[in-house]
Design a protein around this motif. Structure first.
Motif, PDB file in Angstrom:
ATOM      1  N   GLU A 154      41.121  -2.559  55.375  1.00  0.00           N
ATOM      2  CA  GLU A 154      41.648  -2.123  54.088  1.00  0.00           C
ATOM      3  C   GLU A 154      41.066  -2.910  52.918  1.00  0.00           C
ATOM      4  O   GLU A 154      41.753  -3.192  51.935  1.00  0.00           O
ATOM      5  N   LEU A 155      39.777  -3.228  53.052  1.00  0.00           N
ATOM      6  CA  LEU A 155      39.095  -3.806  51.899  1.00  0.00           C
ATOM      7  C   LEU A 155      38.885  -2.728  50.844  1.00  0.00           C
ATOM      8  O   LEU A 155      38.622  -1.568  51.173  1.00  0.00           O
ATOM      9  N   PRO A 156      38.967  -3.056  49.562  1.00  0.00           N
ATOM     10  CA  PRO A 156      38.673  -2.078  48.516  1.00  0.00           C
ATOM     11  C   PRO A 156      37.233  -1.572  48.655  1.00  0.00           C
ATOM     12  O   PRO A 156      36.369  -2.257  49.218  1.00  0.00           O
ATOM     13  N   PRO A 157      36.929  -0.360  48.156  1.00  0.00           N
ATOM     14  CA  PRO A 157      35.589   0.205  48.325  1.00  0.00           C
ATOM     15  C   PRO A 157      34.466  -0.711  47.857  1.00  0.00           C
ATOM     16  O   PRO A 157      33.463  -0.865  48.563  1.00  0.00           O
ATOM     17  N   ALA A 158      34.601  -1.324  46.690  1.00  0.00           N
ATOM     18  CA  ALA A 158      33.524  -2.180  46.184  1.00  0.00           C
ATOM     19  C   ALA A 158      33.327  -3.395  47.079  1.00  0.00           C
ATOM     20  O   ALA A 158      32.179  -3.785  47.374  1.00  0.00           O
ATOM     21  N   HIS A 192      29.998  -4.355  49.343  1.00  0.00           N
ATOM     22  CA  HIS A 192      29.335  -5.640  49.155  1.00  0.00           C
ATOM     23  C   HIS A 192      29.082  -6.317  50.508  1.00  0.00           C
ATOM     24  O   HIS A 192      27.993  -6.870  50.744  1.00  0.00           O
ATOM     25  N   VAL A 193      30.059  -6.276  51.403  1.00  0.00           N
ATOM     26  CA  VAL A 193      29.857  -6.827  52.745  1.00  0.00           C
ATOM     27  C   VAL A 193      28.747  -6.068  53.465  1.00  0.00           C
ATOM     28  O   VAL A 193      27.906  -6.669  54.154  1.00  0.00           O
ATOM     29  N   LEU A 199      25.110  -7.372  55.044  1.00  0.00           N
ATOM     30  CA  LEU A 199      24.685  -7.037  56.405  1.00  0.00           C
ATOM     31  C   LEU A 199      23.291  -6.411  56.403  1.00  0.00           C
ATOM     32  O   LEU A 199      22.452  -6.743  57.247  1.00  0.00           O
ATOM     33  N   MET A 200      23.022  -5.520  55.453  1.00  0.00           N
ATOM     34  CA  MET A 200      21.707  -4.879  55.389  1.00  0.00           C
ATOM     35  C   MET A 200      20.621  -5.887  55.062  1.00  0.00           C
ATOM     36  O   MET A 200      19.499  -5.791  55.569  1.00  0.00           O
ATOM     37  N   ALA A 202      24.685   1.011  41.173  1.00  0.00           N
ATOM     38  CA  ALA A 202      24.330  -0.204  41.908  1.00  0.00           C
ATOM     39  C   ALA A 202      23.150   0.129  42.798  1.00  0.00           C
ATOM     40  O   ALA A 202      22.970   1.293  43.199  1.00  0.00           O
ATOM     41  N   PRO A 203      22.306  -0.856  43.113  1.00  0.00           N
ATOM     42  CA  PRO A 203      21.147  -0.582  43.974  1.00  0.00           C
ATOM     43  C   PRO A 203      21.591  -0.248  45.387  1.00  0.00           C
ATOM     44  O   PRO A 203      22.731  -0.551  45.788  1.00  0.00           O
ATOM     45  N   PRO A 204      20.717   0.371  46.180  1.00  0.00           N
ATOM     46  CA  PRO A 204      21.066   0.670  47.576  1.00  0.00           C
ATOM     47  C   PRO A 204      21.389  -0.592  48.364  1.00  0.00           C
ATOM     48  O   PRO A 204      20.975  -1.702  48.013  1.00  0.00           O
ATOM     49  N   LEU A 205      22.104  -0.413  49.439  1.00  0.00           N
ATOM     50  CA  LEU A 205      22.442  -1.523  50.319  1.00  0.00           C
ATOM     51  C   LEU A 205      21.158  -2.091  50.926  1.00  0.00           C
ATOM     52  O   LEU A 205      20.334  -1.355  51.453  1.00  0.00           O
TER      53      LEU A 205
END
Length: 704
Positions: free
Chosen positions: A399-403, A407-408, A412-413, A465-468
């Motif tokens: 249940e992390l907020p979308p933003a 970011h996580v 990872l990417m 925002a830029p791509p992951l």
């Protein structure tokens, strides 16, 4: 010379005579095999009218063929011809006009094709070899489907080599598993049977799809034990009856009486795949050693075709298993939200790519709607997609907020990019069915489309925002929108709106047209079909993923919220409020447990959080109890010691509730727990249409 059209020049079951006919309908030229075809010498035919070839019944038909030739047309028909011994036989006659030449030259070529008598079939080994080895093998080998290849194989063997044939392969091959060296006791499956003698007993005694292990003492067991051809020149009645007895299949003994049989093993890459059973019925020439040699040459080539089909089946099974494991097999959402999806891979071989979609029901009548796209195609992009989807699914359940979740994912990417460069775009939205708001964050993805119930639509402007996985650029931020009840929310990948022949702006405009004013009254399934209209014909398309959600608020009588003061007396008041609401919902049987759960959660909030407390009950597919406080510190479950006076509240909650969890809010946190409502499936969700589908070629054989 050979006739044009459908007449095969290498048909070993027929014999052809070529006659030259002049303008006066007389035979002026005759092929050397007139005696073999019509039982007459060539000198008995030359100079005679062509009409004398046929009986009274066939004269009109032959005359029609020759008249059509005068007009320059080629014709053919089945006409009864007279033989030299006074008998008659049916023949396929083809009249082919000749252009040019003097008056003495023939004006027509007449091809007379008659069937060989049984005693003369399979006499010419060169003709038999040519019929088996030439274009026929290429024709049935063009398919990579195991069943189609086997059917094509028996259609070549019959009638050019035998009267009846069947193909049996290892059961493990049909199941798309790795084939290992197996003994004669291996399980086999018959995948093709055919015959040309008009006896239906072949297909009834040896049915297609049968799975069996041949008994000891039968020639079928012998070919599997030795992996060498088994040649039975003549099976007498006693031998055939013994085969039927050992097999416990009486009709097989009757059918094999008096036949000649050869069993041809199919071996590819030193592995026995199965065998071809070839049979000649009584009245035809028995198999000899040279026939076995020709048959083995054919079986060796056929084994390559079967092995290629096996390898293709295994690769396809791997691709389908990959697709099944990487993409969700069901979409979950609150009962007030209706979700549909469409997924279309760009590759026909590996039916999964870098695009993915998610609809995850969250506690509190909320749902996470996600669509992402990993750059690239095929298995490599699919593997990266599977990693991202698994990670994002975990973050959604946390249940992390979308933003924050994106970011996580971005971190990872970047870590994955150290091994191999990767980047992906993603849009992540969370809709709250109690407030009617949707929070959206995007990382380099195309804007979501929101179509209102009154017919207007717009692309939502989400902070860019830029791509992951792409370093630099602005931070990922989210934006909250208020959604009208019944609105359509559409998220998609770029393959839907962009291709080689269409600009992305045109594709975006087309998508707005699909969800125009008329879309409000359409069903979700019709809208999903309209979204992909016209893209199937594009052979160079990119992967496409689309998620469509009709967003409706939870009915007001399905949830209740109360603000309680930071006072120990609030626990007692909360019990009364919970009991009253459950009585209204007809859930008195959950009264005691729910009161206890609410008491524990409120007591915990009173102890560790300042300010007022909010208590909320939601009746959805489950009964959810939420306590909102002003502390950002998340509680954790621990086991209290025997002499501890507190620390057991969450342990009680975990034991009594079906699930429990926490999430942060802008003002503090929410601690929630849910209980199963009697008679309601807590995991009800939309099953993905067509899922799981046929997981590997040949699985339909195993279904009851």
């Amino acid at each position: 010379m050979a006739p044009r059209g459908d007449a095969p020049a290498t048909d070993s079951a027929s014999r052809t005579l070529v006659l030259g006919i002049d303008g006066s309908r007389r035979i002026v030229q005759c092929g050397p095999n007139a005696r073999a075809v019509l039982g007459r010498a060539p000198e008995e035919l030359i100079g005679h009218p062509a009409i004398e070839l046929v009986g009274d019944v066939g004269k009109a038909e032959l005359e029609a063929l020759l008249e059509a030739n005068d007009a320059g047309q080629e014709r053919n028909g089945v006409i009864t011809v007279l033989r030299g011994d006074g008998t008659s036989t049916e023949a396929v006659m083809t009249a082919q006009p000749l252009v040019g030449g003097d008056s003495a030259a023939p004006a027509t070529l007449l091809f007379v094709r008659v069937a060989l008598p049984p005693s003369e079939r399979y006499q010419d080994p060169a003709l038999m070899r040519r019929a088996l080895m030439d274009d026929q093998l290429t024709r049935f080998g063009a398919s990579l489907d195991l069943d189609q290849s086997a059917r094509g194989l028996v259609d070549v063997v019959v009638p050019h080599y035998c009267n009846a044939a069947s193909v049996l392969v290892l059961e493990s091959l049909v199941a798309a598993d790795e084939v290992h060296a197996e003994s004669g006791s291996a399980v086999l499956r018959r995948i093709a049977v055919t015959s040309d003698d008009g006896n239906p007993a072949w297909t009834s005694t040896f049915p297609v799809g049968e799975v069996l292990v041949f008994p000891e003492g039968t020639p079928y067991r012998q070919v599997m034990d030795t992996a060498r051809p088994v040649h039975l020149p003549h099976i007498d009645v006693d031998s055939a009856s013994e085969i039927g007895r050992l097999w416990k299949r009486g009709p097989a003994g009757e059918l094999l009486s008096g036949v000649s049989m050869v069993l041809l093993p199919m071996i590819a890459r030193d592995t026995l795949l199965g065998f071809i059973a070839c049979t000649r019925v009584p009245g035809f020439r028995n198999f000899d050693a040279y026939d076995v040699e020709i048959g083995m040459e054919f079986a060796t080539r056929a084994a390559i075709v079967i092995d290629n089909a096996r390898l293709f089946s295994r690769e396809r099974a791997t691709a389908l298993a990959l697709q099944r494991s990487l993409l969700p097999n069901r979409l979950s959402a609150p009962s007030s939200v209706e979700v549909r999806h469409r997924y279309l891979p760009g590759s026909k071989l590996v039916e999964v790519g870098g695009d993915w979609y998610e609809s995850i029901a969250l506690p509190g009548a909320r749902v996470a709607l996600i669509v992402g796209d990993v750059a690239g195609h095929g298995v490599r992009a699919a593997v990266t997609m599977g990693r991202l989807r698994t990670a994002l699914h975990t973050l959604a359940n946390l249940e992390l907020p979308p933003a924050d979740a994106l970011h996580v994912m971005h971190e990872l990417m970047i870590e994955l990019g150290e091994q191999e460069p990767h980047f992906a775009t993603c849009v992540y939205a969370v809709y709250d069915a109690t407030t009617g708001t949707i929070e959206i964050a995007s990382a380099g993805h195309l804007p979501p489309l929101l179509a209102g119930p009154n017919g207007d639509n717009e692309y939502l402007q989400v902070p860019p925002a830029p791509p992951l996985g792409v370093a630099g650029g602005s931070a990922i931020e989210s934006r909250e929108f208020t959604v009208e009840d019944g609105s359509l929310f559409v998220i998609y990948t770029d393959g839907l709106v962009e291709n080689r022949g269409r600009d992305i702006d045109d594709g975006l405009a087309r998508l707005q047209t699909v969800f125009g004013p008329d879309s409000v009254g359409h069903s979700m399934e019709d809208l999903a079909k309209a979204t992909l209209a016209g893209v199937y014909a594009d052979q160079h398309r990119d992967d496409i993923a689309v998620l469509i959600a009709r967003l409706r608020r939870l009915p007001e009588d399905r949830y209740a919220s109360w603000t309680l003061p930071a006072d120990p007396a609030a626990v007692r008041r909360a019990r009364g409020l919970v009991s009253s609401r459950l009585e209204d919902w007809g859930l008195e049987e959950l009264d005691y447990t729910t009161e206890l759960l609410a008491s524990e959660l409120i007591t915990n909030a009173l102890r560790y959080a300042p300010g007022p407390i909010e208590l909320r009950l939601l009746l959805e597919r489950t009964l959810v109890c939420e306590v909102l406080d002003r502390s950002a510190a998340l509680p954790r479950l621990r086991r209290a010691e025997d002499d501890d006076e507190n620390g057991r509240g969450l342990l009680v909650v975990s034991q009594l509730a079906h699930r429990w969890g926490t999430r942060r809010t802008a003002a503090g946190k929410v601690v929630w727990c849910e209980q199963i409502v009697p008679g309601v499936d807590p995991d009800a969700s939309e099953q993905v249409p067509g899922w799981p589908g046929e997981t590997w070629p040949g699985e339909n054989h195993h279904r009851e």
